[in-house]
Design a protein around this motif. Structure first.
Motif, PDB file in Angstrom:
ATOM      1  N   TYR A 190      51.189  62.459  -1.410  1.00 12.94           N
ATOM      2  CA  TYR A 190      49.808  62.142  -1.791  1.00 12.94           C
ATOM      3  C   TYR A 190      49.512  60.642  -1.735  1.00 12.94           C
ATOM      4  O   TYR A 190      48.486  60.188  -2.242  1.00 12.94           O
ATOM      5  N   SER A 191      50.403  59.871  -1.107  1.00 11.61           N
ATOM      6  CA  SER A 191      50.186  58.424  -1.005  1.00 11.61           C
ATOM      7  C   SER A 191      48.983  58.125  -0.121  1.00 11.61           C
ATOM      8  O   SER A 191      48.731  58.809   0.881  1.00 11.61           O
ATOM      9  N   ARG A 192      48.254  57.072  -0.471  1.00 10.88           N
ATOM     10  CA  ARG A 192      47.124  56.609   0.348  1.00 10.88           C
ATOM     11  C   ARG A 192      47.626  55.500   1.268  1.00 10.88           C
ATOM     12  O   ARG A 192      47.925  54.398   0.836  1.00 10.88           O
ATOM     13  N   LEU A 193      47.724  55.800   2.541  1.00  8.29           N
ATOM     14  CA  LEU A 193      48.194  54.838   3.523  1.00  8.29           C
ATOM     15  C   LEU A 193      47.008  54.330   4.330  1.00  8.29           C
ATOM     16  O   LEU A 193      45.863  54.769   4.145  1.00  8.29           O
ATOM     17  N   ASN A 194      47.268  53.402   5.262  1.00 10.13           N
ATOM     18  CA  ASN A 194      46.162  52.927   6.094  1.00 10.13           C
ATOM     19  C   ASN A 194      45.762  54.011   7.094  1.00 10.13           C
ATOM     20  O   ASN A 194      46.446  55.019   7.246  1.00 10.13           O
ATOM     21  N   GLN A 195      44.672  53.800   7.788  1.00 12.71           N
ATOM     22  CA  GLN A 195      44.085  54.852   8.617  1.00 12.71           C
ATOM     23  C   GLN A 195      44.988  55.299   9.760  1.00 12.71           C
ATOM     24  O   GLN A 195      44.892  56.436  10.225  1.00 12.71           O
ATOM     25  N   SER A 196      45.893  54.428  10.202  1.00 16.51           N
ATOM     26  CA  SER A 196      46.750  54.787  11.341  1.00 16.51           C
ATOM     27  C   SER A 196      48.003  55.543  10.914  1.00 16.51           C
ATOM     28  O   SER A 196      48.798  55.950  11.751  1.00 16.51           O
ATOM     29  N   GLN A 197      48.186  55.730   9.606  1.00 14.67           N
ATOM     30  CA  GLN A 197      49.395  56.378   9.122  1.00 14.67           C
ATOM     31  C   GLN A 197      49.073  57.535   8.183  1.00 14.67           C
ATOM     32  O   GLN A 197      48.080  57.491   7.444  1.00 14.67           O
ATOM     33  N   THR A 198      49.899  58.537   8.240  1.00 15.12           N
ATOM     34  CA  THR A 198      49.901  59.612   7.246  1.00 15.12           C
ATOM     35  C   THR A 198      51.356  59.818   6.830  1.00 15.12           C
ATOM     36  O   THR A 198      52.268  59.422   7.568  1.00 15.12           O
ATOM     37  N   PRO A 199      51.624  60.410   5.680  1.00 16.90           N
ATOM     38  CA  PRO A 199      53.014  60.672   5.310  1.00 16.90           C
ATOM     39  C   PRO A 199      53.766  61.458   6.386  1.00 16.90           C
ATOM     40  O   PRO A 199      54.939  61.189   6.650  1.00 16.90           O
ATOM     41  N   SER A 200      53.093  62.423   7.010  1.00 18.48           N
ATOM     42  CA  SER A 200      53.747  63.203   8.065  1.00 18.48           C
ATOM     43  C   SER A 200      54.142  62.330   9.243  1.00 18.48           C
ATOM     44  O   SER A 200      55.234  62.473   9.811  1.00 18.48           O
ATOM     45  N   ASN A 201      53.257  61.398   9.642  1.00 21.52           N
ATOM     46  CA  ASN A 201      53.571  60.495  10.754  1.00 21.52           C
ATOM     47  C   ASN A 201      54.757  59.597  10.431  1.00 21.52           C
ATOM     48  O   ASN A 201      55.616  59.334  11.277  1.00 21.52           O
ATOM     49  N   VAL A 202      54.765  59.091   9.183  1.00 22.16           N
ATOM     50  CA  VAL A 202      55.881  58.223   8.776  1.00 22.16           C
ATOM     51  C   VAL A 202      57.207  58.988   8.866  1.00 22.16           C
ATOM     52  O   VAL A 202      58.200  58.477   9.387  1.00 22.16           O
ATOM     53  N   LEU A 203      57.215  60.219   8.383  1.00 21.96           N
ATOM     54  CA  LEU A 203      58.434  61.033   8.435  1.00 21.96           C
ATOM     55  C   LEU A 203      58.841  61.313   9.874  1.00 21.96           C
ATOM     56  O   LEU A 203      60.015  61.185  10.243  1.00 21.96           O
TER      57      LEU A 203
END
Length: 566
Positions: free
Chosen positions: A473-486
């Motif tokens: 549920y972290s709020r990241l910048n627009q180019s990132q989502t938790p799924s993308n980071v993983l």
């Protein structure tokens, strides 16, 4: 006689402890360490020479308390060191002498390992003038050797010698008890395929201690009709037949389970079952056998039993082929280990091979072979190939995987918390060297998706890749989502492995499903997408095998049936 317990070799030796050749000899004596006043210690000091007593006088002028170990050199003994301990008498002690003995055995093994010893010799402690029952002494020694071997697979200790005094009138009894305990360990499979242990016992089912004993007999539940059922009734008493008649006046059908109390048997319940004879028309004996095993496990779970003992169902008068019985039994134990019922109270499953059966040895050998073929803490959910990569999702223990690299995710400073169970387990198993290496390499806190590489230290792998992920549920910048980071983290881990050239295999936990609270489906899909991206870019990589290891305690594992590899 020599036995194998984990990585340890355990030798039973009839002789004199003071004549044994080992790095360390354990000696029991008086608390004041005046060795000539003790039985074992008198022989030790006489063989070692007066210098040993003088060293103890200098170093331990006030003696030792129960539970403490005094260490001296071996002098004229065939050892480097002697561990001096002091046990209380069995009946006059206000303490718990059995517990003290158990603690002493473990402490001696641990201290020997700390001192980088490779061999240690114990007498059968307490069984002489101190009056310890032989069964308590032998069980304490063997069980703590087993526990030590399980907890310390990388110890320097290679061999434990148990010395049975050849002047003892009960030496043959002690040897027999120790041999029996150690023989059982040869047929022991801890955490076989999941959350329970499997034990193979050769003997009589009526003498096996478990919460549940499974007894096969006739459909009408007339236990006196011969075979196993009659033997069980004789051991339990006629009350067990009375309960069968009261509760099941019409008997049971093939595959059903009738439950009675154990009465004088060493169990809480007896599960009565019935199978058709092999070759009967209009019957499928193997399917009924499988159903019987499954139903027994389900009822044991409902009863919240901790242990259950099965005979080798169908072998004997019913003429079932040994191979088919063994294959079916092992298959259904594996099926239970990977089912929704696997995380239950059942922690121990015993298979009992009747000693009086003409094919006892053959049955045991084939059963051990089948269990060894499937031994491990991993059960496959599915396997797939992506380009040249073998990708397998399994249920098991990450630390037990035989791979070159383990992947670990933790906090931004890589210091585990109460919520990062996998990271804590990895650091604990790896030893202090890994924590020191992380401290030296990590000068600032990690950003999301960063990777720090350390050696495997005391783990089975060559390297560990440590990372840090955002919460779901972290709020990241627009180019990132938790799924993308993983997904990118997985890709980068695989890329690191590829660039190392010597890495052939890597294991990842279900990254994200723990403290950062990714839904399991999204976490596994992100992992698989990262693998897919890597495989398509590096088609000729040296990396050949990827394991995604899922915790068997996760109740959401069934959602994996809907996960597909691109």
């Amino acid at each position: 006689m020599t036995f194998k317990v984990g990585a340890l070799e355990v030798e039973l030796l009839i002789g004199k402890i003071q004549e044994v050749r080992a790095d360390i000899i354990v000696s029991n004596g008086p608390a004041d360490l005046l060795l000539r006043n003790g039985v074992i210690s008198k022989h030790i000091v006489n063989a070692a020479g007066e210098e040993l007593q003088e060293e103890l006088n200098r170093k331990y002028g006030k003696g030792i308390k129960t539970g403490e170990i005094a260490v001296s050199e071996g002098y004229n003994l065939c050892c480097e060191f002697v561990f001096h301990i002091t046990l209380p008498k069995w009946r006059t002690s206000s303490h718990n002498p059995k517990k003290i003995l158990e603690n002493y055995v473990m402490k001696c093994l641990e201290k020997a390992s700390e001192m980088q010893a490779s061999t240690i010799a114990f007498p059968v402690l307490g069984t002489g003038s101190l009056g310890y029952p032989s069964s308590d002494s032998t069980a304490a020694i063997v069980q703590n050797i087993i526990d030590f071997a399980a907890k310390n697979p990388r110890s320097t200790l290679e061999k434990v010698i148990i010395v049975i005094f050849d002047g003892n009138s009960s030496s043959s009894k002690l040897e027999s008890e120790l041999e029996q305990l150690l023989q059982q360990e040869q047929d022991y499979f801890p955490k076989w395929y999941g959350d329970f242990d499997v034990h193979i016992v050769t003997g009589n089912l009526s003498e096996v201690k478990a919460d549940v004993l499974v007894c096969n007999g006739s459909n009408d539940l007339r236990l006196q009709n011969g075979g196993l059922a009659e033997a069980m009734m004789k051991a339990a008493g006629k009350e067990i037949q009375d309960e069968c008649e009261d509760k099941y006046p019409n008997g049971i059908q093939d595959g059903e389970v009738a439950v009675t109390e154990g009465y004088r048997l060493p169990c809480r319940w007896v599960f009565h079952t019935t199978l058709p004879k092999w070759g009967e028309p209009s019957q499928n004996p193997i399917n009924i056998l499988k159903t019987t095993i499954w139903n027994c496990l389900k009822v044991a779970r409902e009863k919240r039993a901790n242990s259950i003992a099965f005979p080798t169902l169908g072998i004997g008068n019913l003429n079932y082929p040994i191979e088919k019985v063994i294959q079916s039994t092992v298959y259904y134990l594996r099926k239970w280990a990977t089912s929704k019922y696997s995380h239950s109270t059942i922690k121990k499953i015993i298979v009992v091979i009747y000693r009086g059966h003409s094919q006892c040895k053959e049955t045991r050998a084939k059963l051990l072979k089948e269990l060894n073929c499937h031994q491990g803490t991993s059960a496959s959910v599915f396997t797939e190939r992506i380009c040249s990569l073998s990708v397998e999702i399994i249920v098991g223990n990450l630390l037990e995987q035989q791979v070159d690299v383990l992947v670990n995710t933790s906090t931004s400073n890589l210091k585990p918390t109460a919520n990062t169970a996998v990271a804590s387990a990895i650091l604990k198993a790896a030893g202090e060297g890994m924590a020191t290496e992380i401290s030296n390499k990590l000068t600032t806190e990690l950003n999301y998706g960063d990777c720090v590489i350390t050696g495997g230290h005391q783990l089975k792998c060559k390297q560990v890749y440590h990372g840090y992920l955002p919460g779901w549920y972290s709020r990241l910048n627009q180019s990132q989502t938790p799924s993308n980071v993983l997904e990118n983290f997985v890709y980068n881990c695989l890329k690191h492995a590829h660039e190392t050239k010597t890495i052939l295999s890597i294991a990842l936990p279900a990254i994200g499903t723990g403290s950062v609270k990714f839904p399991i489906k999204e976490a596994v899909e992100s992992i698989v997408y990262g693998i897919d991206a890597f495989a398509k870019k590096f088609r000729d990589s040296n990396l050949k095998k990827i394991l995604v290891v899922l915790d068997s305690k996760n109740k959401d594992l069934l959602t994996l049936k809907n996960v597909s590899i691109p």
